[in-house]
Write a protein that holds these residues in place. Structure first.
Motif, PDB file in Angstrom:
ATOM      1  N   ALA A  97       0.832  -1.205   0.000  1.00 35.80           N
ATOM      2  CA  ALA A  97       0.000   0.000   0.000  1.00 35.80           C
ATOM      3  C   ALA A  97       0.867   1.256   0.000  1.00 35.80           C
ATOM      4  O   ALA A  97       0.589   2.217  -0.727  1.00 35.80           O
ATOM      5  N   ARG A  98       1.943   1.266   0.798  1.00 39.27           N
ATOM      6  CA  ARG A  98       2.860   2.418   0.819  1.00 39.27           C
ATOM      7  C   ARG A  98       3.512   2.611  -0.544  1.00 39.27           C
ATOM      8  O   ARG A  98       3.666   3.734  -1.025  1.00 39.27           O
ATOM      9  N   LEU A  99       3.915   1.517  -1.171  1.00 42.00           N
ATOM     10  CA  LEU A  99       4.519   1.610  -2.499  1.00 42.00           C
ATOM     11  C   LEU A  99       3.514   2.156  -3.514  1.00 42.00           C
ATOM     12  O   LEU A  99       3.873   2.988  -4.358  1.00 42.00           O
ATOM     13  N   ASP A 100       2.271   1.685  -3.408  1.00 44.63           N
ATOM     14  CA  ASP A 100       1.243   2.197  -4.317  1.00 44.63           C
ATOM     15  C   ASP A 100       1.040   3.697  -4.117  1.00 44.63           C
ATOM     16  O   ASP A 100       0.941   4.453  -5.087  1.00 44.63           O
ATOM     17  N   ALA A 104       1.823   6.616  -6.834  1.00 41.09           N
ATOM     18  CA  ALA A 104       0.765   7.551  -7.252  1.00 41.09           C
ATOM     19  C   ALA A 104       1.186   8.996  -7.012  1.00 41.09           C
ATOM     20  O   ALA A 104       0.905   9.879  -7.827  1.00 41.09           O
ATOM     21  N   ASP A 105       1.878   9.244  -5.892  1.00 44.98           N
ATOM     22  CA  ASP A 105       2.300  10.606  -5.546  1.00 44.98           C
ATOM     23  C   ASP A 105       3.508  11.073  -6.350  1.00 44.98           C
ATOM     24  O   ASP A 105       3.717  12.275  -6.522  1.00 44.98           O
ATOM     25  N   HIS A 106       4.339  10.147  -6.810  1.00 47.20           N
ATOM     26  CA  HIS A 106       5.588  10.496  -7.503  1.00 47.20           C
ATOM     27  C   HIS A 106       5.762   9.635  -8.764  1.00 47.20           C
ATOM     28  O   HIS A 106       6.711   8.851  -8.855  1.00 47.20           O
ATOM     29  N   PRO A 107       4.882   9.793  -9.731  1.00 47.93           N
ATOM     30  CA  PRO A 107       4.979   8.924 -10.921  1.00 47.93           C
ATOM     31  C   PRO A 107       6.286   9.103 -11.686  1.00 47.93           C
ATOM     32  O   PRO A 107       6.746   8.179 -12.337  1.00 47.93           O
ATOM     33  N   GLU A 108       6.895  10.275 -11.590  1.00 52.02           N
ATOM     34  CA  GLU A 108       8.154  10.507 -12.309  1.00 52.02           C
ATOM     35  C   GLU A 108       9.305   9.679 -11.753  1.00 52.02           C
ATOM     36  O   GLU A 108      10.297   9.439 -12.427  1.00 52.02           O
TER      37      GLU A 108
END
Length: 116
Positions: A97-100, A104-108
């Motif tokens: 969940a943290r990785l997801d 999501a917050d830092h797609p770059e």
């Protein structure tokens, strides 16, 4: 006699196998695969035996060792419980969940790209 060993530095390679054979001609060293998680189970059990049955090492003969190991086996089989792993399924769920959220917050920063 087969000695099953992991790939630790003290018994890696042919030189270690040769040393064992030189010391014990009827012994054959067998290396486990590099990825052998079952070996961890064996190491855990022997760690328990060492701490609970063989320490202190104050035996006067092999009969004492045998008797203590047999007594330990009888007691341990009655009271043994599965090992409680520190990294449980819920820990894995939390990590994923943290990785997801991070992705999501830092797609770059992610090397993983969803394709539609």
């Amino acid at each position: 006699m087969f000695w099953i060993v992991d790939n630790g530095s003290s018994h890696r390679g042919q030189k270690a196998a040769d040393r064992l054979t030189e010391a014990f001609p009827n012994a054959v060293m067998v290396h486990t695969p590099v990825h052998a998680p079952w070996l961890n189970q064996v190491e855990l059990y022997f760690s328990v035996v060492q701490r609970r049955a063989l320490s202190p090492n104050d035996f006067t003969d092999l009969t004492e060792v045998r008797n203590r190991l047999r007594a330990f086996e009888d007691r341990y089989n009655i009271m043994a419980q599965p090992f409680q792993w520190k990294f449980a399924n819920s820990d894995l769920d939390d990590l994923l969940a943290r990785l997801d959220r991070h992705t999501a917050d830092h797609p770059e920063e992610s090397s993983f790209r969803l394709t539609a």
